[in-house]
Design a protein around this motif. Structure first.
Motif, mmCIF file in Angstrom:
data_model
loop_
_atom_site.group_PDB
_atom_site.id
_atom_site.type_symbol
_atom_site.label_atom_id
_atom_site.label_comp_id
_atom_site.label_asym_id
_atom_site.label_seq_id
_atom_site.Cartn_x
_atom_site.Cartn_y
_atom_site.Cartn_z
ATOM 1 N N ILE A 1 -4.810 14.410 -2.455
ATOM 2 C CA ILE A 1 -3.344 14.705 -2.705
ATOM 3 C C ILE A 1 -2.727 15.670 -1.731
ATOM 4 C CG2 ILE A 1 -1.647 15.268 -4.726
ATOM 5 C CD1 ILE A 1 -3.615 14.568 -6.544
ATOM 6 N N LYS A 2 -1.581 15.154 -1.106
ATOM 7 C CA LYS A 2 -1.266 16.211 -0.085
ATOM 8 C C LYS A 2 0.403 16.168 -0.317
ATOM 9 C CE LYS A 2 -0.684 14.283 3.871
ATOM 10 N NZ LYS A 2 -0.807 13.734 5.397
ATOM 11 N N GLY A 3 0.931 17.524 -0.232
ATOM 12 C CA GLY A 3 2.149 17.901 -0.403
ATOM 13 C C GLY A 3 2.761 18.255 1.018
ATOM 14 N N ASP A 4 3.615 17.367 1.529
ATOM 15 C CA ASP A 4 4.154 17.863 3.111
ATOM 16 C C ASP A 4 5.509 17.067 3.106
ATOM 17 O OD1 ASP A 4 3.848 18.922 5.613
ATOM 18 O OD2 ASP A 4 2.908 17.353 6.236
ATOM 19 N N GLY A 5 6.268 17.479 4.135
ATOM 20 C CA GLY A 5 7.329 16.705 4.516
ATOM 21 C C GLY A 5 8.343 16.983 3.444
ATOM 22 N N GLN A 6 8.640 15.619 2.699
ATOM 23 C CA GLN A 6 9.514 15.431 1.606
ATOM 24 C C GLN A 6 8.651 14.936 0.586
ATOM 25 O OE1 GLN A 6 10.515 13.482 4.612
ATOM 26 N NE2 GLN A 6 11.328 15.357 5.455
ATOM 27 N N VAL A 7 7.536 14.770 0.593
ATOM 28 C CA VAL A 7 6.989 13.990 -0.529
ATOM 29 C C VAL A 7 5.464 14.544 -0.978
ATOM 30 C CG1 VAL A 7 7.805 11.814 0.230
ATOM 31 C CG2 VAL A 7 5.390 12.309 0.978
ATOM 32 N N VAL A 8 5.086 14.422 -2.094
ATOM 33 C CA VAL A 8 3.790 14.558 -2.562
ATOM 34 C C VAL A 8 2.812 13.214 -2.376
ATOM 35 C CG1 VAL A 8 2.185 15.133 -4.290
ATOM 36 C CG2 VAL A 8 4.379 16.465 -4.068
ATOM 37 N N SER A 9 1.830 12.990 -1.677
ATOM 38 C CA SER A 9 1.430 11.620 -1.503
ATOM 39 C C SER A 9 -0.058 11.700 -2.239
ATOM 40 C CB SER A 9 1.009 11.530 -0.064
ATOM 41 O OG SER A 9 0.497 12.366 0.814
ATOM 42 N N ILE A 10 -0.472 10.647 -2.947
ATOM 43 C CA ILE A 10 -1.470 10.543 -3.748
ATOM 44 C C ILE A 10 -2.173 9.359 -2.918
ATOM 45 C CG2 ILE A 10 -2.651 10.459 -6.140
ATOM 46 C CD1 ILE A 10 0.948 11.162 -5.995
ATOM 47 N N THR A 11 -3.348 9.424 -2.408
ATOM 48 C CA THR A 11 -4.063 8.386 -1.835
ATOM 49 C C THR A 11 -5.235 7.769 -2.633
ATOM 50 O OG1 THR A 11 -3.551 9.270 0.437
ATOM 51 C CG2 THR A 11 -5.445 7.985 0.186
ATOM 52 N N PHE A 12 -4.869 6.618 -2.972
ATOM 53 C CA PHE A 12 -6.163 5.674 -3.821
ATOM 54 C C PHE A 12 -6.978 4.819 -2.671
ATOM 55 C CE2 PHE A 12 -2.799 6.868 -6.783
ATOM 56 C CZ PHE A 12 -3.341 7.467 -7.883
ATOM 57 N N PRO B 1 -6.232 -1.608 -6.155
ATOM 58 C CA PRO B 1 -5.413 -1.734 -4.926
ATOM 59 C C PRO B 1 -5.457 -0.391 -4.162
ATOM 60 C CG PRO B 1 -4.224 -1.906 -6.372
ATOM 61 C CD PRO B 1 -5.112 -1.765 -7.151
ATOM 62 N N ALA B 2 -6.085 -0.361 -2.852
ATOM 63 C CA ALA B 2 -5.789 0.725 -1.998
ATOM 64 C C ALA B 2 -4.285 1.129 -1.458
ATOM 65 C CB ALA B 2 -6.668 0.910 -0.885
ATOM 66 N N GLY B 3 -4.025 2.310 -1.357
ATOM 67 C CA GLY B 3 -2.774 2.758 -1.087
ATOM 68 C C GLY B 3 -2.467 4.155 -1.384
ATOM 69 N N ILE B 4 -1.127 4.455 -1.185
ATOM 70 C CA ILE B 4 -0.540 5.814 -1.384
ATOM 71 C C ILE B 4 0.520 5.525 -2.381
ATOM 72 C CG2 ILE B 4 0.468 7.752 -0.542
ATOM 73 C CD1 ILE B 4 -1.052 6.916 2.063
ATOM 74 N N ILE B 5 0.672 6.495 -3.576
ATOM 75 C CA ILE B 5 1.926 6.574 -4.178
ATOM 76 C C ILE B 5 2.593 7.976 -3.392
ATOM 77 C CG2 ILE B 5 2.867 7.838 -6.372
ATOM 78 C CD1 ILE B 5 0.770 5.883 -7.860
ATOM 79 N N GLU B 6 3.606 7.788 -3.046
ATOM 80 C CA GLU B 6 4.379 8.826 -2.539
ATOM 81 C C GLU B 6 5.469 9.206 -3.259
ATOM 82 O OE1 GLU B 6 5.994 7.647 1.629
ATOM 83 O OE2 GLU B 6 3.936 8.269 2.198
ATOM 84 N N LEU B 7 5.330 10.384 -4.056
ATOM 85 C CA LEU B 7 6.185 10.897 -5.200
ATOM 86 C C LEU B 7 7.100 11.963 -4.487
ATOM 87 C CD1 LEU B 7 5.346 11.647 -8.587
ATOM 88 C CD2 LEU B 7 6.536 13.403 -7.651
ATOM 89 N N VAL B 8 8.301 11.672 -4.678
ATOM 90 C CA VAL B 8 9.546 12.683 -4.340
ATOM 91 C C VAL B 8 10.048 13.381 -5.571
ATOM 92 C CG1 VAL B 8 11.610 13.052 -3.261
ATOM 93 C CG2 VAL B 8 10.336 11.348 -2.477
ATOM 94 N N PRO B 9 9.618 14.776 -5.470
ATOM 95 C CA PRO B 9 10.113 15.572 -6.725
ATOM 96 C C PRO B 9 11.798 16.007 -6.294
ATOM 97 C CG PRO B 9 8.871 17.163 -5.253
ATOM 98 C CD PRO B 9 8.829 15.582 -5.003
ATOM 99 N N ALA B 10 12.802 15.425 -7.404
ATOM 100 C CA ALA B 10 13.986 15.659 -6.840
ATOM 101 C C ALA B 10 14.736 15.859 -8.152
ATOM 102 C CB ALA B 10 14.717 14.305 -6.458
ATOM 103 N N SER C 1 0.663 -1.167 0.120
ATOM 104 C CA SER C 1 0.060 -0.205 -0.045
ATOM 105 C C SER C 1 0.884 1.185 0.025
ATOM 106 C CB SER C 1 -1.077 -0.110 1.280
ATOM 107 O OG SER C 1 -0.106 -0.107 2.571
ATOM 108 N N ASP C 2 2.209 0.902 -0.273
ATOM 109 C CA ASP C 2 2.985 1.972 -0.280
ATOM 110 C C ASP C 2 4.034 2.094 -1.321
ATOM 111 O OD1 ASP C 2 4.538 4.502 0.896
ATOM 112 O OD2 ASP C 2 5.924 3.081 1.622
ATOM 113 N N PHE C 3 3.789 2.996 -2.551
ATOM 114 C CA PHE C 3 4.492 2.737 -3.804
ATOM 115 C C PHE C 3 5.413 4.161 -3.826
ATOM 116 C CE2 PHE C 3 5.275 2.174 -7.999
ATOM 117 C CZ PHE C 3 4.885 0.965 -8.399
ATOM 118 N N ASP C 4 6.600 3.879 -3.508
ATOM 119 C CA ASP C 4 7.701 5.096 -3.799
ATOM 120 C C ASP C 4 8.147 5.348 -4.840
ATOM 121 O OD1 ASP C 4 7.386 5.393 -0.752
ATOM 122 O OD2 ASP C 4 8.694 3.838 -0.312
#
Length: 433
Positions: free
Chosen positions: A114-125, A129-138, A70-73
């Motif tokens: 969708i939330k942008g906080d800390g170090q990631v942009v998290s997209i909650t589905f 399959p339920a879960g979150i893509i945690e995208l780091v712009p880098a 449920s955690d896709f980085d």
């Protein structure tokens, strides 16, 4: 079937991420990547606009994730000009960068949280399959590392090194014919089943360190009966007080910010397996009810109406949840169940039990957490009365019960956030007549 076959079936059929599940996540990621490429590289003619500049990292990237992840980085590589633009901000430029990327992604998923906080942009589905893509712009550096934004404490830039970690996991997998990956997956299943936080990168690092320290490179399923208990023994001897561990491949620091919770849990599991009189039952307690599912004795373990949380929600334990219980009876002083258990006492019948979560401060910071409870009555009397129970019922952060009949019962609580079990706890309830 023997233990070797049970481990083979479990590691090859139950634990790996299924192709259909992985494809669904990749489809989501392709849509996000396509949108970001068009936004930040408008003049580039990519060969594949749906995948260029996006790198899957974390457990999935290292190949050590388990089914129903449920955690896709991932990391999305941005042009240097974007770094220059946000680095010039007088305020928290890192926060502004996350917010901008968040708004771009929202154009593709307008109704998704969708939330942008800390170090990631998290997209909650929430759809399967339920879960979150945690995208780091880098921003990729000359040596292959990535510089990424940290919005905390006024904003700063940090460095992450996923490539050598992925490379090292691939090397270890090849060297051990895939058994390194199996051990990493087994430990993830262990922490999710037993309910405690244990970082994925630290899991992979601990398995790597174990194999290196023990001089283990060539082994097979026939060696699991010895190597798995010894792995828990190795974990149990780690120093809970150390500040950090060095990640495999990259030597990045993995902070010890939960007081090495896995050390005590490993000690419990090692003792369970070392002194086992029913190894199949104890491996099921260690790795969950899907282990040895084809064993003929399993039908005697599951109660007629019993439910398992793994069959209802994805499990990704991120927080430690511990239970206690106020014990009251008219004419007696109130006491705690943990106090009784620490002294080896059993409860008498006709007592009132009020279960609650000890560390609510952590979970209360999350909005929308739901709590589910399972009460499991165990023993001959529960069977005779047809009252083994085991159904999972939604409730609040507290649960009331009474002591009715003897047996070594237990109560479990699950914290569910956005369709994912993020914490779980269990406490034994021994009742004597």
């Amino acid at each position: 079937m023997n233990l070797v076959e049970h481990f083979r079936d479990f590691c090859e059929d139950e634990l790996p991420v299924e192709k259909q599940e992985l494809n669904r996540w990749q489809d989501r990621l392709k849509k996000i990547t396509k949108k970001l490429n068009r936004e930040y590289y408008p003049n580039n003619d990519f060969e594949d606009i749906e995948s260029d500049n996006c790198y899957i990292v974390g457990s999935v990237g290292r190949g050590t994730a388990i089914a129903k992840t449920s955690d896709f980085d991932c990391i999305f590589k941005l042009p240097q000009t974007v770094y220059d633009r946000f680095n010039k901000h007088s305020g928290n430029g890192q926060s502004k960068l996350l917010q901008e990327v968040k708004e771009v992604i929202a154009q593709t998923y307008p109704s998704t949280k969708i939330k942008g906080d800390g170090q990631v942009v998290s997209i909650t589905f929430t759809a399967c399959p339920a879960g979150i893509i945690e995208l780091v712009p880098a921003f990729e550096q000359y040596n292959g590392d990535f510089k990424y934004p940290n919005t905390n404490n006024g904003g700063s830039w940090k460095i992450t090194k996923p490539t050598p970690e992925i490379t090292e996991c691939c090397r270890l997998s090849d060297e051990t014919n895939g058994h390194f990956i199996n051990f990493c997956m087994l430990l993830r299943k262990w922490k999710n089943t037993n309910g405690f936080a244990f970082k994925g990168l630290l899991i992979d690092t601990m398995v790597s360190d174990y194999l290196e320290d023990e001089g283990i490179s060539s082994f097979g399923y026939s060696d699991y009966e010895k190597l798995i208990p010894n792995l828990f023994k190795y974990l149990s001897k780690q120093n809970k007080e150390r500040s950090y561990w060095l990640a495999l491949g990259s030597n990045q620091q993995i902070e010890n910010n939960d007081n090495g919770k896995f050390v005590d849990k490993a000690k419990e599991t090692y003792n369970l397996l070392k002194n086992s009189s029913d190894i199949i039952k104890d491996y099921r307690a260690t790795f969950g009810n899907r282990f040895a599912k084809s064993d003929p004795s399993i039908s005697n373990i599951r109660a007629p109406k019993e439910q398992f949380i793994e069959e209802m929600f994805p499990i990704y334990i991120q927080y430690n949840l511990e239970l206690d219980c106020d014990i009251t009876q008219k004419g007696f002083r109130k006491n705690s169940l943990r106090h009784f258990l620490s002294r080896g006492f059993w409860l008498n019948t006709r007592k009132s039990l009020d279960f609650y979560i000890l560390n609510m401060n952590t979970l209360s910071t999350l909005k929308g957490v739901e709590y589910f409870w399972k009460v499991r009555n165990v023993g001959d009397e529960a069977i005779r009365r047809n009252c083994e129970r085991g159904q999972i019922i939604k409730g609040s952060a507290r649960k009331h019960e009474n002591t009715d009949f003897k047996g070594l019962h237990y109560v479990e609580c699950y914290a569910v956030h956005e369709g994912i079990v993020i914490a779980r706890g269990r406490i034994e309830v021994p009742i004597a007549p």
